[in-house]
Motif scaffolding. Structure first.
Motif, PDB file in Angstrom:
ATOM      1  N   LEU A  85      17.914  30.128 -13.949  1.00 34.14           N
ATOM      2  CA  LEU A  85      18.307  30.959 -15.087  1.00 34.14           C
ATOM      3  C   LEU A  85      19.380  30.285 -15.937  1.00 34.14           C
ATOM      4  CD1 LEU A  85      18.319  34.501 -13.446  1.00 34.14           C
ATOM      5  CD2 LEU A  85      16.944  33.791 -15.410  1.00 34.14           C
ATOM      6  N   LEU A  86      20.289  29.561 -15.320  1.00 34.73           N
ATOM      7  CA  LEU A  86      21.304  28.838 -16.087  1.00 34.73           C
ATOM      8  C   LEU A  86      20.661  27.788 -16.977  1.00 34.73           C
ATOM      9  CD1 LEU A  86      24.476  28.136 -13.905  1.00 34.73           C
ATOM     10  CD2 LEU A  86      24.077  29.942 -15.590  1.00 34.73           C
ATOM     11  N   TYR A  87      19.687  27.069 -16.443  1.00 33.93           N
ATOM     12  CA  TYR A  87      19.005  26.056 -17.249  1.00 33.93           C
ATOM     13  C   TYR A  87      18.322  26.690 -18.460  1.00 33.93           C
ATOM     14  CZ  TYR A  87      15.505  22.718 -18.792  1.00 33.93           C
ATOM     15  OH  TYR A  87      14.717  21.889 -19.571  1.00 33.93           O
ATOM     16  N   LYS A  88      17.747  27.886 -18.263  1.00 36.19           N
ATOM     17  CA  LYS A  88      17.043  28.560 -19.354  1.00 36.19           C
ATOM     18  C   LYS A  88      18.017  29.201 -20.344  1.00 36.19           C
ATOM     19  CE  LYS A  88      13.144  28.889 -19.419  1.00 36.19           C
ATOM     20  NZ  LYS A  88      12.095  27.989 -19.947  1.00 36.19           N
ATOM     21  N   ASN A  89      19.291  29.287 -19.983  1.00 30.84           N
ATOM     22  CA  ASN A  89      20.292  29.945 -20.834  1.00 30.84           C
ATOM     23  C   ASN A  89      21.525  29.047 -20.947  1.00 30.84           C
ATOM     24  OD1 ASN A  89      19.288  33.004 -21.181  1.00 30.84           O
ATOM     25  ND2 ASN A  89      18.778  32.292 -19.132  1.00 30.84           N
ATOM     26  N   PRO A  90      21.431  27.971 -21.754  1.00 28.39           N
ATOM     27  CA  PRO A  90      22.521  26.984 -21.829  1.00 28.39           C
ATOM     28  C   PRO A  90      23.858  27.553 -22.282  1.00 28.39           C
ATOM     29  CG  PRO A  90      20.830  26.593 -23.521  1.00 28.39           C
ATOM     30  CD  PRO A  90      20.273  27.587 -22.561  1.00 28.39           C
ATOM     31  N   ALA A  91      23.848  28.587 -23.118  1.00 25.98           N
ATOM     32  CA  ALA A  91      25.119  29.163 -23.575  1.00 25.98           C
ATOM     33  C   ALA A  91      25.869  29.798 -22.407  1.00 25.98           C
ATOM     34  CB  ALA A  91      24.858  30.198 -24.671  1.00 25.98           C
ATOM     35  N   ILE A  92      25.129  30.444 -21.521  1.00 23.54           N
ATOM     36  CA  ILE A  92      25.746  31.045 -20.335  1.00 23.54           C
ATOM     37  C   ILE A  92      26.222  29.963 -19.383  1.00 23.54           C
ATOM     38  CG2 ILE A  92      25.313  32.489 -18.310  1.00 23.54           C
ATOM     39  CD1 ILE A  92      23.398  34.126 -20.073  1.00 23.54           C
ATOM     40  N   GLU A  93      25.411  28.911 -19.224  1.00 21.51           N
ATOM     41  CA  GLU A  93      25.843  27.795 -18.383  1.00 21.51           C
ATOM     42  C   GLU A  93      27.158  27.217 -18.892  1.00 21.51           C
ATOM     43  OE1 GLU A  93      24.296  23.488 -16.611  1.00 21.51           O
ATOM     44  OE2 GLU A  93      23.112  24.523 -18.132  1.00 21.51           O
ATOM     45  N   SER A  94      27.296  27.091 -20.200  1.00 23.21           N
ATOM     46  CA  SER A  94      28.530  26.549 -20.773  1.00 23.21           C
ATOM     47  C   SER A  94      29.728  27.423 -20.429  1.00 23.21           C
ATOM     48  CB  SER A  94      28.395  26.437 -22.294  1.00 23.21           C
ATOM     49  OG  SER A  94      27.397  25.496 -22.649  1.00 23.21           O
ATOM     50  N   MET A 153      15.390  42.701 -20.001  1.00 29.52           N
ATOM     51  CA  MET A 153      14.767  41.424 -19.661  1.00 29.52           C
ATOM     52  C   MET A 153      15.678  40.233 -19.944  1.00 29.52           C
ATOM     53  SD  MET A 153      14.204  42.356 -22.876  1.00 29.52           S
ATOM     54  CE  MET A 153      12.826  43.508 -22.697  1.00 29.52           C
ATOM     55  N   ASP A 154      16.768  40.461 -20.654  1.00 33.56           N
ATOM     56  CA  ASP A 154      17.688  39.371 -20.997  1.00 33.56           C
ATOM     57  C   ASP A 154      18.660  39.092 -19.860  1.00 33.56           C
ATOM     58  OD1 ASP A 154      16.497  39.310 -23.485  1.00 33.56           O
ATOM     59  OD2 ASP A 154      18.019  40.597 -24.419  1.00 33.56           O
ATOM     60  N   PHE A 155      18.985  37.826 -19.694  1.00 33.29           N
ATOM     61  CA  PHE A 155      19.984  37.397 -18.714  1.00 33.29           C
ATOM     62  C   PHE A 155      21.348  37.478 -19.388  1.00 33.29           C
ATOM     63  CE2 PHE A 155      22.080  33.612 -16.509  1.00 33.29           C
ATOM     64  CZ  PHE A 155      22.368  34.311 -15.354  1.00 33.29           C
ATOM     65  N   ARG A 156      22.089  38.568 -19.133  1.00 32.06           N
ATOM     66  CA  ARG A 156      23.339  38.850 -19.831  1.00 32.06           C
ATOM     67  C   ARG A 156      24.447  39.207 -18.841  1.00 32.06           C
ATOM     68  NH1 ARG A 156      24.284  42.813 -22.638  1.00 32.06           N
ATOM     69  NH2 ARG A 156      25.641  41.834 -24.168  1.00 32.06           N
ATOM     70  N   VAL A 212      18.384  20.120 -13.721  1.00 29.10           N
ATOM     71  CA  VAL A 212      17.293  20.154 -14.697  1.00 29.10           C
ATOM     72  C   VAL A 212      15.957  20.246 -13.965  1.00 29.10           C
ATOM     73  CG1 VAL A 212      16.176  18.962 -16.614  1.00 29.10           C
ATOM     74  CG2 VAL A 212      18.658  18.727 -16.257  1.00 29.10           C
ATOM     75  N   PRO A 213      15.185  21.305 -14.189  1.00 32.60           N
ATOM     76  CA  PRO A 213      13.864  21.390 -13.538  1.00 32.60           C
ATOM     77  C   PRO A 213      13.032  20.149 -13.829  1.00 32.60           C
ATOM     78  CG  PRO A 213      14.424  23.481 -14.565  1.00 32.60           C
ATOM     79  CD  PRO A 213      15.481  22.504 -15.005  1.00 32.60           C
ATOM     80  N   ALA A 214      12.393  19.611 -12.806  1.00 36.17           N
ATOM     81  CA  ALA A 214      11.582  18.400 -12.978  1.00 36.17           C
ATOM     82  C   ALA A 214      10.293  18.701 -13.718  1.00 36.17           C
ATOM     83  CB  ALA A 214      11.278  17.781 -11.614  1.00 36.17           C
ATOM     84  N   VAL A 215       9.817  19.926 -13.598  1.00 32.32           N
ATOM     85  CA  VAL A 215       8.621  20.355 -14.308  1.00 32.32           C
ATOM     86  C   VAL A 215       8.986  21.609 -15.082  1.00 32.32           C
ATOM     87  CG1 VAL A 215       6.236  21.117 -14.112  1.00 32.32           C
ATOM     88  CG2 VAL A 215       7.135  19.431 -12.486  1.00 32.32           C
TER      89      VAL A 215
END
Length: 494
Positions: A310-319, A401-404, A462-465
């Motif tokens: 989920l962090l990879y899919k949401n870079p702003a949250i990862e930051s 459905m949002d990761f918040r 980073v997901p490989a696929v």
């Protein structure tokens, strides 16, 4: 009855073809169709690869958020995502809804009389004794010595090597290894060294994976007579389960023998506390060991696997998580992880969408009526559904459905920062609730936050696929990504 069951099992393909002709095109807004004698079996069979999502849809499509599954031979099972029902089951009528004989017999070969498979005085004794190992002193020792050692001397070197060589790792497997070493070291004083550079294919881990999967599959058979018949003949999956359990017992026996040799009058971990209690029956103590391995290995690793995706899919949250991690880097280890509010909120949000235990079941030992009016008869299975509840608009709003992570935060009036806002455990029963609420909840959060801090301070995952799709969610006793989580590790710049 037995012969009739076998005949029905033999005729199933023909019944399936017959009733298939009666089915209209599926409509996700309709409840699963039920037919005489076989109930919802056709719908269950058609969705056997996604039963968690299927049952979640059935709950969402019910006005009361409760659905009664009708199985062959007149069996019924209640599925609910109604918070009032969950509180009724887990607290108000706690004594009415127990593990029960169905759950106990289905998982007995694996869990025996361990804490997750017993009720009444047996459960109370194990829980009371276990609770002493989850105090503040133990938690501090756990995160500062066990988790930190495993992180810095095993996990980080493996990730560093993977980043340097641009190799692909199965992060789900890595996290399971990490969690297994952790739970064995803190609870039993035993180090299996499963997370080492060679990533050994330990017989125990393979056996444990097989045993959990096969045991959970027993719940999905049309009738328990099928798996019991296979066990009696020692064939197929039941033969493999017997072999897997034997390997698991060899592993636990090794732990017990080593612990007995170093046993002192003062308990130093969970296992020595049980051994010193006077309950020296080896089978019972082995059951307890296996139960805690299941809890410590599979739940935190599952939560972290989905979190990193989920962090990879949401870079702003990862930051934001990385920013918090770096701000806390000068704090003592225990204080660092304890005060990581945004990361804590992010983990809660991740487990809302992908709970480690997506469905949990109880057995009614008396007739009852749930708060929403659902009638429960003695002997019925009643399941509450954290996966469905985490995706309900009525609880989480239109943006469910949002990761918040922000939905778990509120302004702290005493300081210019945000503070964590816990949710009602009967709305968010990821750690169960009531008298059986998870003893290891605080320990799990400390471990997960320490891993997140240690990994994200240095690396990007980073997901490989990455085809833009969602990994396949599969559930046994706990949730996993189908096929693992292949990733590449990148050094973080700046």
């Amino acid at each position: 009855m037995f012969e009739a069951s076998l005949l029905f099992y033999f005729l199933l393909p023909f019944l399936f073809i017959f009733f298939k002709l009666l089915l209209t095109n599926s409509d996700e807004n309709l409840q699963p169709k039920s037919y005489p004698f076989i109930g919802n079996y056709l719908s269950i069979y058609a969705n056997s690869h996604r039963l968690t999502q299927w049952s979640s849809d059935a709950i969402h499509n019910s006005p009361s958020f409760t659905f009664v599954v009708r199985r062959p031979f007149g069996q019924k099972r209640v599925l609910t995502g109604n918070p009032a029902n969950v509180q009724h089951i887990l607290k108000t009528k706690f004594s009415t809804y127990q593990k029960g004989d169905i759950f106990r017999s289905t998982l007995f070969d694996l869990l025996g009389d361990g804490i997750f498979n017993v009720d009444g005085d047996e459960w109370k004794f194990q829980r009371q004794l276990s609770s002493h190992e989850f105090n503040r002193k133990s938690l501090r020792h756990f995160v500062e010595h066990v988790v930190d050692d495993e992180l810095n001397n095993r996990l980080i070197p493996i990730l560093t090597t993977a980043a340097a060589n641009d190799t692909v790792l199965d992060l789900q497997d890595i996290l399971q290894r990490f969690a297994l070493d952790n739970i064995c070291r803190i609870a039993f004083g035993y180090d299996p060294a499963y997370l080492t550079p060679s990533l050994p294919q330990a017989k125990f881990a393979v056996a444990f994976e097989d045993a959990v999967r096969i045991s959970s599959e027993r719940f999905r058979t049309i009738t328990p007579l099928i798996w019991k018949f296979k066990r009696f003949l020692n064939i197929g999956s039941e033969k493999r389960l017997k072999e897997a359990v034997a390997e698991i017992r060899r592993f636990t026996t090794k732990i017990l023998n080593e612990k007995k040799q170093e046993l002192t009058t003062e308990p130093v971990d969970l296992l020595s506390r049980f051994l010193n209690s006077g309950h020296l029956d080896e089978n019972l103590v082995a059951d307890i060991v296996i139960s805690f391995i299941l809890a410590g290995r599979d739940t935190t690793s599952a939560a972290l696997t989905w979190f990193f995706w989920l962090l990879y899919k949401n870079p702003a949250i990862e930051s934001e998580v990385v920013k918090e991690v770096k701000e806390k880097s000068d704090s003592p280890i225990y204080d660092e992880v304890k005060d990581m509010v945004y990361t804590h909120a992010s983990l809660c949000e991740s487990m809302r969408l992908y709970p480690p235990v997506p469905v949990d079941s109880k057995l009614a030992n008396a007739d009852d009526v749930l708060p929403d009016g659902t009638v429960v008869k003695k002997g019925m299975m009643v399941s509450y559904h954290p996966y469905a509840m985490g995706r309900m608009e009525s609880i989480w709003g239109e943006n469910w459905m949002d990761f918040r992570p922000e939905r778990w935060l509120e302004k702290d009036d005493t300081a210019e920062k945000m503070k964590f806002r816990a949710r009602d455990p009967y709305v968010y029963p990821v750690f169960q609730a009531g008298p059986r609420i998870c003893l290891g909840k605080d320990m799990a959060f400390l471990q997960m936050k320490r891993v997140v801090a240690g990994v994200l301070r240095q690396f990007m995952v980073v997901p490989a696929v990455d085809d833009g799709g969602e990994p396949v969610f599969v559930a046994a006793l706990t949730s996993k990504m189908k096929g693992g989580f292949p990733v590449k590790i990148k050094e973080r710049k700046g």
